[in-house]
Design an enzyme around this catalytic site. Structure first.
Site, PDB file in Angstrom:
ATOM      1  N   ASN A 151     -22.148  22.082  17.883  1.00 46.81           N
ATOM      2  CA  ASN A 151     -20.960  21.450  17.320  1.00 46.81           C
ATOM      3  C   ASN A 151     -19.737  22.125  17.975  1.00 46.81           C
ATOM      4  O   ASN A 151     -19.882  22.984  18.851  1.00 46.81           O
ATOM      5  CB  ASN A 151     -20.955  21.515  15.789  1.00 46.81           C
ATOM      6  CG  ASN A 151     -20.883  22.942  15.260  1.00 46.81           C
ATOM      7  OD1 ASN A 151     -20.478  23.868  15.968  1.00 46.81           O
ATOM      8  ND2 ASN A 151     -21.286  23.129  14.013  1.00 46.81           N
ATOM      9  N   MET A 189     -36.527  26.452   5.637  1.00 47.35           N
ATOM     10  CA  MET A 189     -35.858  27.183   4.543  1.00 47.35           C
ATOM     11  C   MET A 189     -36.046  26.363   3.278  1.00 47.35           C
ATOM     12  O   MET A 189     -36.235  25.143   3.337  1.00 47.35           O
ATOM     13  CB  MET A 189     -34.335  27.322   4.766  1.00 47.35           C
ATOM     14  CG  MET A 189     -33.907  27.868   6.098  1.00 47.35           C
ATOM     15  SD  MET A 189     -34.036  29.656   6.201  1.00 47.35           S
ATOM     16  CE  MET A 189     -33.885  29.871   7.991  1.00 47.35           C
ATOM     17  N   LYS A 236     -33.065  24.281   9.760  1.00 45.93           N
ATOM     18  CA  LYS A 236     -32.632  23.335  10.806  1.00 45.93           C
ATOM     19  C   LYS A 236     -33.817  22.704  11.525  1.00 45.93           C
ATOM     20  O   LYS A 236     -33.811  21.517  11.845  1.00 45.93           O
ATOM     21  CB  LYS A 236     -31.696  24.042  11.783  1.00 45.93           C
ATOM     22  CG  LYS A 236     -30.390  24.461  11.103  1.00 45.93           C
ATOM     23  CD  LYS A 236     -29.428  25.161  12.024  1.00 45.93           C
ATOM     24  CE  LYS A 236     -28.325  25.861  11.235  1.00 45.93           C
ATOM     25  NZ  LYS A 236     -27.523  24.996  10.391  1.00 45.93           N
ATOM     26  N   ASP A 285     -28.282  18.346  12.044  1.00 52.93           N
ATOM     27  CA  ASP A 285     -29.734  18.256  12.257  1.00 52.93           C
ATOM     28  C   ASP A 285     -30.173  16.791  12.334  1.00 52.93           C
ATOM     29  O   ASP A 285     -31.088  16.457  13.098  1.00 52.93           O
ATOM     30  CB  ASP A 285     -30.485  18.954  11.119  1.00 52.93           C
ATOM     31  CG  ASP A 285     -30.102  20.420  11.010  1.00 52.93           C
ATOM     32  OD1 ASP A 285     -29.782  21.022  12.061  1.00 52.93           O
ATOM     33  OD2 ASP A 285     -30.096  20.948   9.894  1.00 52.93           O
ATOM     34  N   SER A 322     -30.863  13.734   2.033  1.00 51.43           N
ATOM     35  CA  SER A 322     -29.739  12.862   2.414  1.00 51.43           C
ATOM     36  C   SER A 322     -30.087  11.969   3.604  1.00 51.43           C
ATOM     37  O   SER A 322     -29.270  11.139   4.017  1.00 51.43           O
ATOM     38  CB  SER A 322     -28.513  13.710   2.772  1.00 51.43           C
ATOM     39  OG  SER A 322     -28.678  14.351   4.026  1.00 51.43           O
ATOM     40  N   GLU A 339     -32.691  29.773  14.459  1.00 49.91           N
ATOM     41  CA  GLU A 339     -33.069  30.404  13.188  1.00 49.91           C
ATOM     42  C   GLU A 339     -34.419  31.104  13.273  1.00 49.91           C
ATOM     43  O   GLU A 339     -34.930  31.573  12.252  1.00 49.91           O
ATOM     44  CB  GLU A 339     -33.076  29.362  12.054  1.00 49.91           C
ATOM     45  CG  GLU A 339     -31.669  28.939  11.655  1.00 49.91           C
ATOM     46  CD  GLU A 339     -31.617  27.902  10.557  1.00 49.91           C
ATOM     47  OE1 GLU A 339     -30.558  27.771   9.920  1.00 49.91           O
ATOM     48  OE2 GLU A 339     -32.631  27.193  10.343  1.00 49.91           O
ATOM     49  N   ASP A 398     -21.364  15.250   1.302  1.00 51.97           N
ATOM     50  CA  ASP A 398     -22.124  16.487   1.584  1.00 51.97           C
ATOM     51  C   ASP A 398     -22.543  16.456   3.054  1.00 51.97           C
ATOM     52  O   ASP A 398     -23.378  15.642   3.449  1.00 51.97           O
ATOM     53  CB  ASP A 398     -23.363  16.554   0.665  1.00 51.97           C
ATOM     54  CG  ASP A 398     -24.120  17.875   0.808  1.00 51.97           C
ATOM     55  OD1 ASP A 398     -23.783  18.663   1.711  1.00 51.97           O
ATOM     56  OD2 ASP A 398     -25.048  18.096   0.013  1.00 51.97           O
TER      57      ASP A 398
HETATM   58  O1  RIB Z   1     -28.153  22.650   9.004  1.00 42.54           O
HETATM   59  C1  RIB Z   1     -28.388  22.746   7.631  1.00 42.54           C
HETATM   60  C2  RIB Z   1     -29.464  23.754   7.378  1.00 42.54           C
HETATM   61  O2  RIB Z   1     -28.983  25.022   7.740  1.00 42.54           O
HETATM   62  C3  RIB Z   1     -29.872  23.888   5.936  1.00 42.54           C
HETATM   63  O3  RIB Z   1     -30.983  23.092   5.632  1.00 42.54           O
HETATM   64  C4  RIB Z   1     -30.156  25.380   5.794  1.00 42.54           C
HETATM   65  O4  RIB Z   1     -31.468  25.645   5.443  1.00 42.54           O
HETATM   66  C5  RIB Z   1     -29.796  25.983   7.127  1.00 42.54           C
HETATM   67  O5  RIB Z   1     -30.895  26.134   7.926  1.00 42.54           O
END
Ligand code: RIB
Length: 310
Positions: free
Chosen positions: A188, A16, A45, A255, A294, A144, A249
């Site tokens: 989670n 994404m 992710k 991930d 991050s 996803e 954040d």
């Molecule tokens: O887990 C965080 C991710 O969830 C973000 O990078 C966003 O793109 C979604 O996929």
């Protein structure tokens, strides 16, 4: 130091473009508010987990489909810059995946993913990736991309004796076919409760044990500031604490856990040490803004690995 060069993580998963808005107040319906900060970055992710794994210097292959737009171009360039194998990254007409994200001052987030080209992935693509890519240590998937695509990769991996890790995020009912070929499941707390037939949260060892037994899988449940709980081969539950940090954040922290844990498994670390590597990297990531931005640098990741291996 473990043998980083021979480990090979394959991520069959999403990409994404993340659009992160930082705001003290989240608007209600029909309301407009003034935010504080905005950044874009690479996310998804799957790509996040691949990025975290790559920071340790292991081999990483990404299996994904990007759109034919400018986001697809920049994501592919980012993969190459990071040193991913992209032999099984394809392009499809239309938009790449995007994720508008709102982050509040305590670091919590709200995310809407629009998968776009991620949904154009095929079973043939994922299966041939696993059959073709060399010396795979671990295959990782999330929710996803279409589940049948992940299931095809995992089924092939299983038949070749390769371990599979499913991160059931964002939660959706999981097909029997995918569950059956998932060795490790990493939810989670919310995802665990959503998966559980009675909606139970992972509040006790017994709940985690019974659910793992019924699915015939290993669990590593991420518990935020409380660290993680995982099941052993004989279905005992071991809890691993997380370092205490100030979160700004939390986007992509789960991930970071999955990517780092998979590296631990690929390196042959014992399960508790692999989980600890996951919690260290997740905790570290919440102290910086953004998603992949991050994550620890290569030097920082290797220092975290050396710390847990001590
Ligand atoms: O887990 C965080 C991710 O969830 C973000 O990078 C966003 O793109 C979604 O996929």
């Amino acid at each position: 130091m473990s043998n980083l060069e021979s480990a090979h993580i394959v991520v069959v998963g999403s990409t994404m473009i993340d659009m992160l808005t930082y705001s003290k107040k989240i608007p209600g319906s029909g309301e407009t508010v003034i935010g504080d900060n905005f950044i874009t970055g690479f996310g998804g992710k799957g790509a996040n987990q691949a990025t975290m794994a790559r920071r340790f210097g292991v081999n990483v292959s990404m299996v994904n489909t990007l759109g034919d737009d400018v986001f697809g171009e920049s994501t592919l360039a980012n993969f190459k810059a990071q040193g991913f194998n992209t032999d099984f990254v394809r392009r499809a007409p239309g938009a790449s995946g995007v994720a508008p994200i709102w982050v509040e001052p305590d670091g919590t987030n709200r995310i809407i993913c629009v998968p776009g080209a991620n949904n154009a992935m095929t079973e043939e693509q994922s299966q041939s990736a696993i059959e073709t890519l060399p010396h795979i240590s671990v295959v990782i998937g999330q929710l996803e991309i279409p589940q049948n695509v992940t299931a095809a990769a995992f089924r092939t991996a299983r038949s070749m004796g390769i371990r599979t890790i499913l991160n059931p995020a964002p939660f959706a009912p999981i097909s029997k076919e995918l569950l059956e070929v998932s060795d490790w499941i990493i939810p989670n707390e919310t995802e665990f409760a959503s998966m559980h037939p009675a909606g139970l949260s992972p509040t006790s060892d017994e709940i985690i044990q019974e659910f793992a037994q019924s699915l015939n899988c290993r669990f590593a449940v991420t518990l935020g500031q409380a660290g993680a709980a995982f099941t052993t081969l004989d279905n005992q539950v071991i809890r691993v604490s997380a370092p205490s940090v100030k979160a700004i954040d939390t986007t992509g922290a789960g991930d970071a856990f999955v990517g780092a844990f998979s590296v631990g498994l690929a390196l042959g670390l014992d399960d508790a040490t692999a989980v600890r590597l996951g919690t260290e990297c997740a905790s570290d990531s919440v102290t910086r803004l953004g998603t992949q931005s991050s994550y620890p640098s290569i030097e920082q990741a290797k220092a975290l690995l050396a710390r847990v291996e001590r």
